[in-house]
Scaffold this active site. Structure first.
Site, mmCIF file in Angstrom:
data_model
loop_
_atom_site.group_PDB
_atom_site.id
_atom_site.type_symbol
_atom_site.label_atom_id
_atom_site.label_comp_id
_atom_site.label_asym_id
_atom_site.label_seq_id
_atom_site.Cartn_x
_atom_site.Cartn_y
_atom_site.Cartn_z
ATOM 1 N N GLU A 1 0.829 -1.206 0.000
ATOM 2 C CA GLU A 1 0.000 0.000 0.000
ATOM 3 C C GLU A 1 0.867 1.261 0.000
ATOM 4 O O GLU A 1 1.859 1.342 0.712
ATOM 5 C CB GLU A 1 -0.924 0.005 1.221
ATOM 6 C CG GLU A 1 -1.851 -1.197 1.297
ATOM 7 C CD GLU A 1 -2.892 -1.242 0.172
ATOM 8 O OE1 GLU A 1 -3.080 -0.223 -0.524
ATOM 9 O OE2 GLU A 1 -3.502 -2.319 -0.007
ATOM 10 N N CYS B 1 -7.924 -1.864 8.340
ATOM 11 C CA CYS B 1 -6.531 -1.861 7.856
ATOM 12 C C CYS B 1 -6.049 -0.444 7.575
ATOM 13 O O CYS B 1 -4.991 -0.019 8.050
ATOM 14 C CB CYS B 1 -6.397 -2.721 6.597
ATOM 15 S SG CYS B 1 -6.501 -4.478 6.963
ATOM 16 N N HIS C 1 -1.194 -5.654 2.170
ATOM 17 C CA HIS C 1 -2.364 -6.543 2.133
ATOM 18 C C HIS C 1 -1.977 -7.869 1.478
ATOM 19 O O HIS C 1 -1.207 -7.872 0.509
ATOM 20 C CB HIS C 1 -3.496 -5.904 1.318
ATOM 21 C CG HIS C 1 -4.485 -5.142 2.157
ATOM 22 N ND1 HIS C 1 -4.707 -3.802 2.008
ATOM 23 C CD2 HIS C 1 -5.327 -5.557 3.156
ATOM 24 C CE1 HIS C 1 -5.647 -3.414 2.879
ATOM 25 N NE2 HIS C 1 -6.030 -4.455 3.585
HETATM 26 N N1 PCA Z 1 -8.232 -6.845 6.715
HETATM 27 C C1 PCA Z 1 -9.219 -5.797 6.926
HETATM 28 C C2 PCA Z 1 -9.185 -5.510 8.385
HETATM 29 C C3 PCA Z 1 -8.437 -6.621 9.015
HETATM 30 C C4 PCA Z 1 -7.800 -7.338 7.903
HETATM 31 O O1 PCA Z 1 -7.002 -8.273 8.009
HETATM 32 C C5 PCA Z 1 -9.030 -4.590 6.011
HETATM 33 O O2 PCA Z 1 -8.533 -4.756 4.876
HETATM 34 O O3 PCA Z 1 -9.397 -3.489 6.394
#
Ligand code: PCA
Length: 207
Positions: free
Chosen positions: A80, A143, A167
């Protein structure tokens, strides 16, 4: 010995596991290029998650913080680039909170850049045959909340800490009954995080 803090979220949204928590736990206590890996599993809860990261930063004083989360349905490692000053949850978090249309830090900057060398991380991942790309949105759920809150905490306190967010896809075991939904093995996700840490501590500037 310098330290790198890796955080991963508890399972949410009806899933039994979270690949992020699995992968960071595998790296707990390991050493990568002379840096000790501190791993913390944090609640998938607005507010508490960010507090847990800040508590760990105060306790361990890491040089780098990389938070990791599950992005169900994605096929690649998503490094990200931007944390947005917005909570807008389409599902409740693990304690039933569902903020909508609200700033994370009222009067805070609209966004923070990742201070990890995101381009170099992605190029090293793909060079090692791990599918990866730079992502320009970490969403508006827990996140992104943690990514923004940690970035703001480090900036506001002028701490010499690089902050980023990655992610990761579902694990194969999460998609056995979800036809056509992509996944990535735990081994590959762990290897991807090892590479992200190694590139981040190697002195690369944010890009
Ligand atoms: N993914 C979520 C919140 C916790 C996670 O592992 C997100 O992408 O916001």
């Amino acid at each position: 010995m310098g330290r790198v803090l890796l955080t991963g979220f508890e399972p949410f949204g009806g899933e039994a596991v979270n690949p992020a928590a699995r992968a960071v736990s595998k790296l707990a206590g390991k050493s990568i290029d002379g840096y000790e890996i501190i791993a913390r599993v944090i609640p998938t809860v607005f507010g508490k998650s960010a507090q847990a990261v800040q508590d760990a930063i105060r306790e361990f004083e890491p040089e780098v913080v990389i938070s990791v989360g599950q992005a169900g349905g994605t096929h690649s490692i998503r490094v990200e680039r931007l944390a947005l000053n917005l909570d807008d949850a389409s599902i409740p978090d693990n304690e039933g909170n569902q903020p909508r249309d609200s700033a994370i830090v009222p009067d805070g900057p609209v966004a923070y850049w990742s201070t990890l060398p995101v381009r170099a991380i992605v190029e090293t991942l793909t060079g090692n045959m791990i599918p990866a790309y730079i992502s320009y949105s970490a969403g508006t759920y827990v996140c992104n909340h943690v990514f923004y809150a940690t970035s703001h905490f480090v900036a506001a306190n002028k701490l010499p800490i690089k902050v980023g967010f990655i992610h990761v896809p579902y694990l194969p075991e999460q998609v056995v009954r979800k036809p056509h939904v992509p996944s990535m093995s735990e081994e590959m996700i762990v290897q991807a995080l090892e590479i992200a840490v190694a590139v981040s501590v190697s002195g690369g500037q944010a890009n």
